[in-house]
Design a protein around this motif. Structure first.
Motif, mmCIF file in Angstrom:
data_model
loop_
_atom_site.group_PDB
_atom_site.id
_atom_site.type_symbol
_atom_site.label_atom_id
_atom_site.label_comp_id
_atom_site.label_asym_id
_atom_site.label_seq_id
_atom_site.Cartn_x
_atom_site.Cartn_y
_atom_site.Cartn_z
ATOM 1 N N THR A 1 0.832 -1.210 0.000
ATOM 2 C CA THR A 1 0.000 0.000 0.000
ATOM 3 C C THR A 1 0.865 1.258 0.000
ATOM 4 N N ILE A 2 1.930 1.257 0.797
ATOM 5 C CA ILE A 2 2.815 2.422 0.857
ATOM 6 C C ILE A 2 3.537 2.621 -0.471
ATOM 7 N N ARG A 3 4.049 1.507 -1.032
ATOM 8 C CA ARG A 3 4.839 1.613 -2.265
ATOM 9 C C ARG A 3 3.994 2.043 -3.462
ATOM 10 N N LYS A 4 2.715 1.716 -3.451
ATOM 11 C CA LYS A 4 1.861 2.068 -4.591
ATOM 12 C C LYS A 4 1.748 3.571 -4.795
ATOM 13 N N THR A 5 1.879 4.311 -3.714
ATOM 14 C CA THR A 5 1.771 5.771 -3.822
ATOM 15 C C THR A 5 3.166 6.382 -3.871
ATOM 16 N N GLY A 6 3.874 6.369 -2.757
ATOM 17 C CA GLY A 6 5.255 6.827 -2.722
ATOM 18 C C GLY A 6 5.454 8.180 -3.380
ATOM 19 N N ARG A 7 6.493 8.278 -4.228
ATOM 20 C CA ARG A 7 6.800 9.505 -4.960
ATOM 21 C C ARG A 7 5.903 9.527 -6.192
ATOM 22 N N ASN A 8 4.919 10.395 -6.184
ATOM 23 C CA ASN A 8 3.918 10.451 -7.250
ATOM 24 C C ASN A 8 3.665 11.917 -7.591
ATOM 25 N N ARG A 9 4.044 12.327 -8.794
ATOM 26 C CA ARG A 9 3.973 13.748 -9.152
ATOM 27 C C ARG A 9 2.533 14.260 -9.196
ATOM 28 N N LEU A 10 1.613 13.413 -9.647
ATOM 29 C CA LEU A 10 0.217 13.838 -9.688
ATOM 30 C C LEU A 10 -0.299 14.091 -8.273
ATOM 31 N N LEU A 11 -0.032 13.150 -7.373
ATOM 32 C CA LEU A 11 -0.491 13.317 -5.990
ATOM 33 C C LEU A 11 0.235 14.472 -5.299
ATOM 34 N N GLU A 12 1.497 14.670 -5.639
ATOM 35 C CA GLU A 12 2.216 15.817 -5.087
ATOM 36 C C GLU A 12 1.572 17.133 -5.547
ATOM 37 N N SER A 13 1.115 17.161 -6.801
ATOM 38 C CA SER A 13 0.438 18.362 -7.299
ATOM 39 C C SER A 13 -0.867 18.605 -6.564
ATOM 40 N N VAL A 14 -1.590 17.524 -6.302
ATOM 41 C CA VAL A 14 -2.838 17.649 -5.545
ATOM 42 C C VAL A 14 -2.551 18.199 -4.149
#
Length: 293
Positions: free
Chosen positions: A253-266
């Motif tokens: 679950t943690i690895r699926k998100t991690g460093r994610n540019r889209l989520l960082e933008s959100v």
């Protein structure tokens, strides 16, 4: 900095901070260690979480950015002292040191292993091992305390908050973040040994009960809450599975998100919104409270 370091062992001389570690009775000591009770938390749990999340997980980056902004907002005096409780591998300590080189920064944690490693990498930051519920620091000795995802690991959370209030100077501030939503307690919380998740109202009562004035309260992860809620509800079914299965579910679950540019933008957009108005719900509760002078 002339700080009132408590003596870790009866009969030893007062610790002296050299700028690159401590001297205790003339003996070089990288970490001042005070008595802690036996805990279920082990060094390998810290390793497990940080090997999977690292320093770049999108929500942790947003969390540290928010905490740093709150610290800057409450800095005062010519030689302020900031204590991070639960510094673990030192991600936030590094950010504090880069952003505020003139401030005296102290790191602390309950477990010794991460502190020993951190002492090799951040030898110019004083590091302490202690149990916050039995905090050895003297009254009114620090200006700001930062606790990011720490309080949920402490069974006696009310006493921990009272200790924070005691060691803060009048007008000093505590910056706190905790996981939100008691109804969302799942396998992630179990594996990482959370005693609870919090409601914003419950965190506010806890702070006011210890004598604080709540200066700011909001949430992190509001815009991502629907997806988060779905994952947390789904992961409840693993609560009765064997420990190795639970750990793999949490790691995945943690690895699926991690460093994610889209989520960082959100999260960036959410940070802008949070500066304009408090967000009422989310993945984590954040609060800054001030000790009444």
């Amino acid at each position: 900095m002339d700080f009132p370091w408590p003596t870790p062992v009866a009969g030893c001389g007062a610790p002296v901070w050299t700028g690159r570690g401590f001297l205790v009775s003339g003996v070089p000591t990288p970490v001042l260690s005070y008595r802690v009770e036996t805990s279920g938390w082990k060094d390998d749990l810290t390793t497990f979480h940080e090997e999977n999340a690292g320093s770049d997980h999108f929500i942790d980056r947003a969390s540290r950015a928010h905490a740093l902004a709150q610290v800057k907002r409450h800095l005062r005096g010519s030689q302020p002292v900031i204590l991070e409780v639960g510094c673990s591998s030192g991600f936030f300590l590094r950010e504090l040191r880069r952003a505020l080189p003139e401030v005296f920064i102290i790191g602390s944690d309950y477990v010794r292993g991460p502190l020993d490693l951190l002492a090799q990498r951040l030898s110019d930051v004083p590091l302490l091992q202690f149990d916050l519920v039995r905090c050895p620091l003297p009254d009114a000795c620090v200006d700001i305390v930062v606790m990011l995802n720490v309080l949920e690991h402490i069974e006696e959370d009310a006493e921990a908050v009272r200790q924070v209030e005691r060691i803060l100077r009048p007008g000093g501030a505590v910056v706190i973040e905790v996981p939100a939503g008691p109804h969302l307690f799942d396998v992630y919380d179990k594996v990482l040994m959370h005693y609870r998740r919090y409601r914003p109202s419950g965190l506010r009562r806890l702070l006011i009960g210890a004598g604080f004035r709540v200066d700011y309260a909001s949430s992190i992860g509001t815009l991502l809450y629907p997806g988060f809620w779905y994952v947390k509800r789904k992961n409840k079914c693993y609560l009765s599975e064997p420990e190795e299965v639970q750990q793999e579910v949490v790691a995945r679950t943690i690895r699926k998100t991690g460093r994610n540019r889209l989520l960082e933008s959100v999260m960036w957009v959410e940070g802008v919104l949070r500066r304009a108005l408090p967000l009422p719900f989310g993945i984590r509760c954040v609060s800054t409270a001030v000790k009444v002078a």
